[in-house]
Design a protein around this motif. Structure first.
Motif, mmCIF file in Angstrom:
data_model
loop_
_atom_site.group_PDB
_atom_site.id
_atom_site.type_symbol
_atom_site.label_atom_id
_atom_site.label_comp_id
_atom_site.label_asym_id
_atom_site.label_seq_id
_atom_site.Cartn_x
_atom_site.Cartn_y
_atom_site.Cartn_z
ATOM 1 N N ASN A 1 -2.947 6.263 2.868
ATOM 2 C CA ASN A 1 -3.466 7.772 2.895
ATOM 3 C C ASN A 1 -3.858 8.335 1.593
ATOM 4 O O ASN A 1 -3.427 7.929 0.442
ATOM 5 N N GLN B 1 -9.318 6.703 -5.746
ATOM 6 C CA GLN B 1 -10.741 6.925 -5.608
ATOM 7 C C GLN B 1 -11.689 5.869 -5.862
ATOM 8 O O GLN B 1 -11.599 5.256 -6.988
ATOM 9 N N SER C 1 -5.077 12.526 5.198
ATOM 10 C CA SER C 1 -5.856 11.233 5.704
ATOM 11 C C SER C 1 -6.671 10.801 4.617
ATOM 12 O O SER C 1 -7.314 11.497 3.871
ATOM 13 N N THR C 2 -6.995 9.493 4.664
ATOM 14 C CA THR C 2 -8.033 8.622 3.835
ATOM 15 C C THR C 2 -9.521 9.261 4.070
ATOM 16 O O THR C 2 -9.534 9.262 5.464
ATOM 17 N N TYR D 1 -13.093 8.421 4.493
ATOM 18 C CA TYR D 1 -14.089 7.301 4.245
ATOM 19 C C TYR D 1 -15.679 8.237 4.164
ATOM 20 O O TYR D 1 -16.261 8.405 5.417
ATOM 21 N N SER E 1 -6.671 8.630 0.027
ATOM 22 C CA SER E 1 -7.565 8.025 -0.787
ATOM 23 C C SER E 1 -9.029 8.530 -0.297
ATOM 24 O O SER E 1 -9.273 9.052 0.838
ATOM 25 N N ILE E 2 -9.962 8.204 -1.249
ATOM 26 C CA ILE E 2 -11.496 8.641 -0.892
ATOM 27 C C ILE E 2 -12.302 7.408 -1.340
ATOM 28 O O ILE E 2 -12.306 7.020 -2.439
ATOM 29 N N ARG F 1 -1.828 4.690 -2.425
ATOM 30 C CA ARG F 1 -2.315 6.126 -1.997
ATOM 31 C C ARG F 1 -3.177 6.608 -3.370
ATOM 32 O O ARG F 1 -2.959 6.232 -4.323
ATOM 33 N N SER G 1 0.794 -1.107 -0.084
ATOM 34 C CA SER G 1 0.112 -0.026 0.058
ATOM 35 C C SER G 1 0.861 1.414 0.014
ATOM 36 O O SER G 1 0.365 2.179 -0.519
ATOM 37 N N GLU H 1 0.399 13.276 2.038
ATOM 38 C CA GLU H 1 -0.979 12.902 1.503
ATOM 39 C C GLU H 1 -1.862 13.190 2.708
ATOM 40 O O GLU H 1 -1.483 13.027 3.779
ATOM 41 N N VAL I 1 -5.040 0.074 3.622
ATOM 42 C CA VAL I 1 -5.380 1.339 2.867
ATOM 43 C C VAL I 1 -4.548 2.239 3.322
ATOM 44 O O VAL I 1 -4.402 2.687 4.315
#
Length: 372
Positions: free
Chosen positions: A295, A313, A279-280, A282, A297-298, A310, A33, A277, A293
């Protein structure tokens, strides 16, 4: 360990990875990841004070230069005796014993180094290795060469054709052979070697002159009668990446907390290139279970038993299962991805269904766009 330098050399079989090596060498494959495969070997070296390192670069070297650079993330950015990245040479690509040729081309670097011993590592065998303990045994035993190996269980044949260490009745190294699956446990050759610099120069030069060996280990075995060869058994977890399926499984094996801890939490941890980056995020409707997962991301959909890099989406009502999603990929609303690898910056449009199998994952090439 100022007397020990490092050489990193990976395999040459690039056809076994489908489209994943179209734009990168094998050692630059994303892993876990946030990392690249090469990060584990570089971190092992850095943790044990090996900063004079030669990395044999493969084709598509741009990604290597971008990620590894001068080695500053691993504290190898020295004015003298730091990290050097070599590009493939004409001799390495033109002649059949090109692994030996690449070592032969590295001899000027080895000769210029003030170090007296060489640690050679294949980065595709992933493990956290206590190099200090190995080097101590090597010096105390006054060995010319020491091979690393692991007693590997293989009841399913996953390691068929992997190289193995063969011992004689007295427990001495007799040869480096091939695992044909005749036993459920075999001595996996780690393709990690410590060798005296002068011995390295001698066996490589001899192999080039006589063409009597195609690998470094073979050139050493050819001289076993005059060399003192030792072994060191690795006890912790090892992942051996040599094709698409083993790469896929190596990533998904990280979902096992024990394996993850063995590879990433052992010692000082793994160093990599820094990327800032957020934080992801959620979003409402997400459902993430048993996944790693990174960081940035969406996630609005469902993710299970997967590794997400990283900046990924994942849209509403999308389903990601048993899959690896590389950095910057975009998964549309209602898309379904099962047993697959989605390469960097690829786009899976709304409602697209992508499915492979656990033994043959489907690969979406880098920057691809899949739509109905």
């Amino acid at each position: 360990m100022k007397k020990l330098m490092g050489i990193i050399k990976s395999g040459i079989n690039t056809s076994a990875y489908n489209a994943l090596l179209n734009t990168r060498p094998d050692y630059m494959l994303p892993f876990g990841s946030r990392y690249r495969v090469i990060d584990i070997t570089l971190s092992n070296f850095s943790e044990h004070g090996i900063t004079n390192v030669l990395l044999h670069g493969s084709q598509h070297i741009r990604s290597t230069l971008d990620h590894v650079g001068n080695g500053k993330h691993w504290e190898m950015d020295k004015r003298q005796n730091g990290l050097v990245i070599s590009s493939p040479t004409t001799s390495e690509t033109d002649i059949r014993n090109r692994r030996i040729a690449s070592y032969y081309d590295s001899l000027p670097f080895v000769e210029d180094s003030p170090c007296e011993h060489v640690y050679i590592a294949n980065p595709m065998l992933i493990a956290r290795i206590d190099i200090t303990s190995i080097y101590k045994k090597y010096c105390e035993g006054d060995y010319d060469v020491i091979f690393l190996y692991r007693k590997q269980e293989d009841p399913t044949g996953r390691y068929l054709n992997a190289r193995k260490v063969i011992f004689d009745k007295e427990g001495n190294v007799e040869n480096i052979g091939v695992n044909l699956g005749t036993k459920n446990v075999f001595n996996l050759f780690m393709d990690h070697i410590i060798i005296k610099k002068e011995v390295f120069k001698e066996v490589i030069t001899e192999a080039m002159e006589t063409e009597n060996a195609f690998t470094l280990s073979e050139s050493i075995i050819n001289n076993k009668d005059r060399l003192k060869i030792g072994v060191y058994e690795i006890k912790n977890h090892v992942e051996y990446i040599r094709d698409l399926n083993s790469y896929y499984l190596a990533n998904l094996n990280l979902l096992n907390p024990g394996i993850y801890a063995d590879l990433f939490l052992f010692g000082s941890g793994i160093l990599t290139k820094n990327k800032d980056e957020p934080s992801t995020l959620y979003q409402e409707g997400n459902n993430v279970t048993n996944s790693i997962v990174a960081n940035g991301s969406i996630i609005a959909g469902e993710v299970s038993d997967s590794v997400i890099f990283r900046g990924v989406q994942i849209g509403k009502n999308a389903i990601i299962k048993n899959s690896i999603i590389f950095e910057g990929a975009k998964i549309g609303d209602g898309a379904i991805i099962v047993n697959s690898i989605v390469d960097k910056k690829s786009v899976i449009k709304d409602g697209v269904f992508v499915q492979g199998t656990k033994n043959n994952p489907y690969v979406v090439p880098k920057k691809s766009v899949l739509e109905k």
